[in-house]
Enzyme design. Structure first.
Site, PDB file in Angstrom:
ATOM      1  N   CYS A 146      -3.400  10.722  10.465  1.00 34.44           N
ATOM      2  CA  CYS A 146      -2.463  11.652   9.822  1.00 34.44           C
ATOM      3  C   CYS A 146      -2.760  13.125  10.159  1.00 34.44           C
ATOM      4  CB  CYS A 146      -2.474  11.445   8.311  1.00 34.44           C
ATOM      5  SG  CYS A 146      -4.067  10.938   7.651  1.00 34.44           S
ATOM      6  N   ASN A 163       1.475  13.613   4.590  1.00 36.01           N
ATOM      7  CA  ASN A 163       0.634  12.672   5.346  1.00 36.01           C
ATOM      8  C   ASN A 163       1.153  11.247   5.308  1.00 36.01           C
ATOM      9  OD1 ASN A 163      -0.349  13.270   2.534  1.00 36.01           O
ATOM     10  ND2 ASN A 163      -1.498  11.386   2.902  1.00 36.01           N
ATOM     11  N   HIS A 218      -1.203  16.954   3.534  1.00 35.03           N
ATOM     12  CA  HIS A 218      -2.435  17.466   4.140  1.00 35.03           C
ATOM     13  C   HIS A 218      -2.163  18.890   4.664  1.00 35.03           C
ATOM     14  CE1 HIS A 218      -4.096  13.572   3.764  1.00 35.03           C
ATOM     15  NE2 HIS A 218      -4.280  13.234   5.025  1.00 35.03           N
ATOM     16  N   SER A 248      -1.563  -9.291  -3.987  1.00 37.33           N
ATOM     17  CA  SER A 248      -0.159  -8.902  -4.211  1.00 37.33           C
ATOM     18  C   SER A 248       0.858  -9.945  -3.770  1.00 37.33           C
ATOM     19  CB  SER A 248       0.159  -7.614  -3.465  1.00 37.33           C
ATOM     20  OG  SER A 248      -0.706  -6.600  -3.843  1.00 37.33           O
ATOM     21  N   VAL A 299       1.080   3.491   2.339  1.00 38.89           N
ATOM     22  CA  VAL A 299       1.750   3.627   3.639  1.00 38.89           C
ATOM     23  C   VAL A 299       2.847   2.570   3.761  1.00 38.89           C
ATOM     24  CG1 VAL A 299       1.472   3.517   6.150  1.00 38.89           C
ATOM     25  CG2 VAL A 299      -0.260   4.657   4.770  1.00 38.89           C
ATOM     26  N   GLN A 322      -7.337  17.684   2.874  1.00 34.79           N
ATOM     27  CA  GLN A 322      -6.583  16.429   2.885  1.00 34.79           C
ATOM     28  C   GLN A 322      -6.402  15.837   1.485  1.00 34.79           C
ATOM     29  OE1 GLN A 322      -8.683  15.238   7.104  1.00 34.79           O
ATOM     30  NE2 GLN A 322      -7.670  13.573   6.036  1.00 34.79           N
ATOM     31  N   SER A 338      -3.947  10.696  -1.177  1.00 37.04           N
ATOM     32  CA  SER A 338      -3.112   9.567  -0.747  1.00 37.04           C
ATOM     33  C   SER A 338      -3.515   9.063   0.636  1.00 37.04           C
ATOM     34  CB  SER A 338      -1.626   9.946  -0.759  1.00 37.04           C
ATOM     35  OG  SER A 338      -1.414  11.079   0.061  1.00 37.04           O
ATOM     36  N   GLY A 360       0.828  -1.206   0.000  1.00 31.13           N
ATOM     37  CA  GLY A 360       0.000   0.000   0.000  1.00 31.13           C
ATOM     38  C   GLY A 360       0.861   1.254   0.000  1.00 31.13           C
TER      39      GLY A 360
HETATM   40  P1  NAP Z   1      -3.664   1.165   0.409  1.00 28.26           P
HETATM   41  O1  NAP Z   1      -2.699   1.956  -0.407  1.00 28.26           O
HETATM   42  O2  NAP Z   1      -5.002   0.883  -0.149  1.00 28.26           O
HETATM   43  O3  NAP Z   1      -2.964  -0.200   0.824  1.00 28.26           O
HETATM   44  C1  NAP Z   1      -3.594  -1.177   1.590  1.00 28.26           C
HETATM   45  C2  NAP Z   1      -2.609  -2.257   1.944  1.00 28.26           C
HETATM   46  O4  NAP Z   1      -3.249  -3.213   2.776  1.00 28.26           O
HETATM   47  C3  NAP Z   1      -2.080  -3.017   0.737  1.00 28.26           C
HETATM   48  O5  NAP Z   1      -0.777  -3.458   0.996  1.00 28.26           O
HETATM   49  C4  NAP Z   1      -3.038  -4.200   0.688  1.00 28.26           C
HETATM   50  O6  NAP Z   1      -2.491  -5.314   0.031  1.00 28.26           O
HETATM   51  C5  NAP Z   1      -3.171  -4.484   2.163  1.00 28.26           C
HETATM   52  N1  NAP Z   1      -4.362  -5.260   2.459  1.00 28.26           N
HETATM   53  C6  NAP Z   1      -5.650  -4.959   2.187  1.00 28.26           C
HETATM   54  N2  NAP Z   1      -6.459  -5.954   2.574  1.00 28.26           N
HETATM   55  C7  NAP Z   1      -5.684  -6.932   3.080  1.00 28.26           C
HETATM   56  C8  NAP Z   1      -5.924  -8.206   3.632  1.00 28.26           C
HETATM   57  N3  NAP Z   1      -7.145  -8.719   3.708  1.00 28.26           N
HETATM   58  N4  NAP Z   1      -4.853  -8.940   4.059  1.00 28.26           N
HETATM   59  C9  NAP Z   1      -3.625  -8.442   3.962  1.00 28.26           C
HETATM   60  N5  NAP Z   1      -3.320  -7.229   3.457  1.00 28.26           N
HETATM   61  C10 NAP Z   1      -4.339  -6.482   3.022  1.00 28.26           C
HETATM   62  O7  NAP Z   1      -3.938   1.882   1.792  1.00 28.26           O
HETATM   63  P2  NAP Z   1      -2.959   2.756   2.704  1.00 28.26           P
HETATM   64  O8  NAP Z   1      -3.177   4.175   2.409  1.00 28.26           O
HETATM   65  O9  NAP Z   1      -1.586   2.210   2.648  1.00 28.26           O
HETATM   66  O10 NAP Z   1      -3.623   2.585   4.141  1.00 28.26           O
HETATM   67  C11 NAP Z   1      -3.724   1.387   4.789  1.00 28.26           C
HETATM   68  C12 NAP Z   1      -4.222   1.607   6.231  1.00 28.26           C
HETATM   69  O11 NAP Z   1      -3.457   2.573   6.904  1.00 28.26           O
HETATM   70  C13 NAP Z   1      -5.658   2.078   6.348  1.00 28.26           C
HETATM   71  O12 NAP Z   1      -6.235   1.449   7.475  1.00 28.26           O
HETATM   72  C14 NAP Z   1      -5.575   3.546   6.640  1.00 28.26           C
HETATM   73  O13 NAP Z   1      -6.660   4.001   7.385  1.00 28.26           O
HETATM   74  C15 NAP Z   1      -4.304   3.583   7.427  1.00 28.26           C
HETATM   75  N6  NAP Z   1      -3.684   4.873   7.292  1.00 28.26           N
HETATM   76  C16 NAP Z   1      -3.149   5.358   8.386  1.00 28.26           C
HETATM   77  C17 NAP Z   1      -2.560   6.562   8.378  1.00 28.26           C
HETATM   78  C18 NAP Z   1      -2.002   7.058   9.658  1.00 28.26           C
HETATM   79  O14 NAP Z   1      -1.526   6.328  10.445  1.00 28.26           O
HETATM   80  N7  NAP Z   1      -2.027   8.286   9.950  1.00 28.26           N
HETATM   81  C19 NAP Z   1      -2.466   7.292   7.206  1.00 28.26           C
HETATM   82  C20 NAP Z   1      -2.997   6.778   6.059  1.00 28.26           C
HETATM   83  C21 NAP Z   1      -3.612   5.537   6.116  1.00 28.26           C
HETATM   84  P3  NAP Z   1      -2.799  -5.671  -1.515  1.00 28.26           P
HETATM   85  O15 NAP Z   1      -1.759  -5.007  -2.336  1.00 28.26           O
HETATM   86  O16 NAP Z   1      -2.654  -7.163  -1.536  1.00 28.26           O
HETATM   87  O17 NAP Z   1      -4.167  -5.207  -1.825  1.00 28.26           O
HETATM   88  N1  12T Z   2     -10.285   7.294   6.053  1.00 22.41           N
HETATM   89  O1  12T Z   2      -5.892   6.243   9.601  1.00 22.41           O
HETATM   90  O2  12T Z   2      -9.438   8.500   3.936  1.00 22.41           O
HETATM   91  O3  12T Z   2      -7.883   6.581  10.362  1.00 22.41           O
HETATM   92  O4  12T Z   2      -7.846   9.947   4.264  1.00 22.41           O
HETATM   93  C1  12T Z   2      -6.533   7.924   7.529  1.00 22.41           C
HETATM   94  C2  12T Z   2      -6.891   8.519   6.340  1.00 22.41           C
HETATM   95  C3  12T Z   2      -8.663   6.928   7.714  1.00 22.41           C
HETATM   96  C4  12T Z   2      -7.059   6.612   9.467  1.00 22.41           C
HETATM   97  C5  12T Z   2      -8.508   8.957   4.594  1.00 22.41           C
HETATM   98  C6  12T Z   2      -9.044   7.526   6.529  1.00 22.41           C
HETATM   99  C7  12T Z   2      -7.429   7.157   8.189  1.00 22.41           C
HETATM  100  C8  12T Z   2      -8.143   8.307   5.854  1.00 22.41           C
END
Ligand code: NAP
Ligand code: 12T
Length: 340
Positions: free
Chosen positions: A133, A319, A246, A43, A17, A160, A163, A15
């Site tokens: 974030c 972010n 952001h 993946s 992140v 925001q 991404s 993903g």
């Molecule tokens: P993303 O780009 O959509 O990536 C999602 C990742 O999770 C991919 O590696 C995906 O793998 C994997 N995944 C999804 N379903 C899965 C499953 N059933 N089993 C194993 N892996 C799985 O999303 P992202 O932006 O990186 O965000 C991911 C998470 O982080 C979300 O919960 C989001 O809320 C959180 N987040 C947190 C922050 C923060 O801490 N401030 C910021 C942004 C996002 P595949 O490639 O196989 O689909």
């Molecule tokens: N829905 O980590 O969509 O709680 O920008 C972070 C970002 C959840 C989270 C977004 C979200 C989170 C988003």
């Protein structure tokens, strides 16, 4: 005896992140011994590069987490809900980026510049939560002001980037821009409305009180990180057609008298903060300037004359870095320095 290197797993490695986590571990030369990259069946089998070598992505379901020291999780909240406790039980310390555990009283919610002492509480569940974030960049800038002047109330509106909603939302913005330039109807699949050349006042789902979950995360997480439920916070969170970075318009009211000059002086010394504030010279931060940088940038610091002790400011950060990967790796750095 302290270990020289650690077995690190990244759940959600493919993903936006996850990839930033990989880059951050490499750039900061985190003592990674073994590295396990985990994702879904979509993946699994792919390869990602770490320090010049290809590393195979494996299925998260197959991972036992035995022998893993630190798990950096960003596979989505519903997946973390299942696998983070399993990993924790197997002895892995989980640093979770999702919203799943942030408000759990047995899970510390940590921003290293603000409440590093909370990391000590990781032993309660073997899980540490990374805040949202938008919350992270706001508290990095506001904590030094709160310490000196006591913030009574925060009014924040966010701008925001896509991404924040993951790789598919970034793809959706690109595709919609291409469609509109080619006189085609843009497809809306990931975000709630068209984001190209638009603004959407909805991030995450709506709650019964009329706020979105994203808005209430900013309220609840800020109070938990400050360890001060008396700080009032109200938020409006808006998605804008920016890829990374952001921005936030933040209004604060403090108990003690405050001036923009004092805020600038304090923030110039604050860890993780850069003051970029010289309007006469056109100096202020934008997401395009700060994407890929580590610091939280504060601009447009000025007096709010409508209340006794009011200040307005503009806060911008990457972010994916301070808002997610960098904050998580900084927590891991403190863990290996002080705890494991
Ligand atoms: P993303 O780009 O959509 O990536 C999602 C990742 O999770 C991919 O590696 C995906 O793998 C994997 N995944 C999804 N379903 C899965 C499953 N059933 N089993 C194993 N892996 C799985 O999303 P992202 O932006 O990186 O965000 C991911 C998470 O982080 C979300 O919960 C989001 O809320 C959180 N987040 C947190 C922050 C923060 O801490 N401030 C910021 C942004 C996002 P595949 O490639 O196989 O689909
Ligand atoms: N829905 O980590 O969509 O709680 O920008 C972070 C970002 C959840 C989270 C977004 C979200 C989170 C988003």
């Amino acid at each position: 005896m302290k270990k020289k290197s650690y077995c690190v797993a990244i759940a959600g490695a493919t993903g936006v992140v996850g990839k930033e986590l990989l880059k951050t571990l490499e750039e900061r030369n985190f003592p990674v011994g073994e590295l396990r990259l985990l994702a879904s069946e979509r993946s699994a089998g792919q390869k990602l590069e770490f320090k010049g070598a290809d590393v195979l992505v494996r299925l998260l379901e197959d991972e036992t987490f035995k022998g893993v020291d630190i798990g950096l999780f960003s596979p989505g909240a519903s997946v973390s809900a299942i696998y983070a406790p399993r990993a924790a039980k197997a002895g892995c310390i989980v640093i979770d980026n999702t919203s799943e555990f942030r408000m759990d009283p047995l899970v510390p919610l940590v921003v290293p510049e603000v409440n590093p002492q909370a990391i000590a509480e990781y032993t309660k569940k073997n899980i540490i939560a990374n805040p949202n974030c938008s919350t992270i960049q706001m508290v990095v800038a506001l904590k030094p002001i709160h310490d000196k002047f006591r913030i009574k109330r925060i009014v924040v509106s966010t701008y925001q980037s896509v991404s924040g909603a993951g790789k598919e939302a970034m793809e959706e913005l690109s595709e919609q821009i291409k469609a509109l330039f080619n006189m085609r109807e843009p497809e809306v699949n990931v975000l709630p409305q068209r984001i190209a050349f638009n603004c959407i006042p909805q991030i995450d789902s709506f709650l019964d009180n009329g706020y979105t979950k994203e808005e209430m995360k900013m309220v609840n997480e800020t109070q938990k990180i400050f360890g001060d439920p008396s700080v009032k916070v109200t938020a409006t969170t808006v998605r804008v057609p920016v890829f990374v970075g952001h921005s936030e318009s933040v209004n604060i009211e403090t108990e003690l008298p405050i001036t923009p000059e004092e805020v600038r002086r304090i923030l110039k010394k604050a860890p993780g903060v850069t003051v970029a504030d010289d309007p006469k010279k056109g100096v202020y931060a934008t997401p395009a300037d700060v994407a890929t940088l580590d610091d939280t940038f504060v601009s447009r610091i000025r007096k709010d004359d409508t209340v006794p002790n009011g200040i307005n400011m503009w806060i911008v950060a990457d972010n994916l870095r301070k808002g997610a990967a960098l904050n998580a790796v900084q927590i891991a750095e403190i863990l290996v320095r002080d705890y494991i």
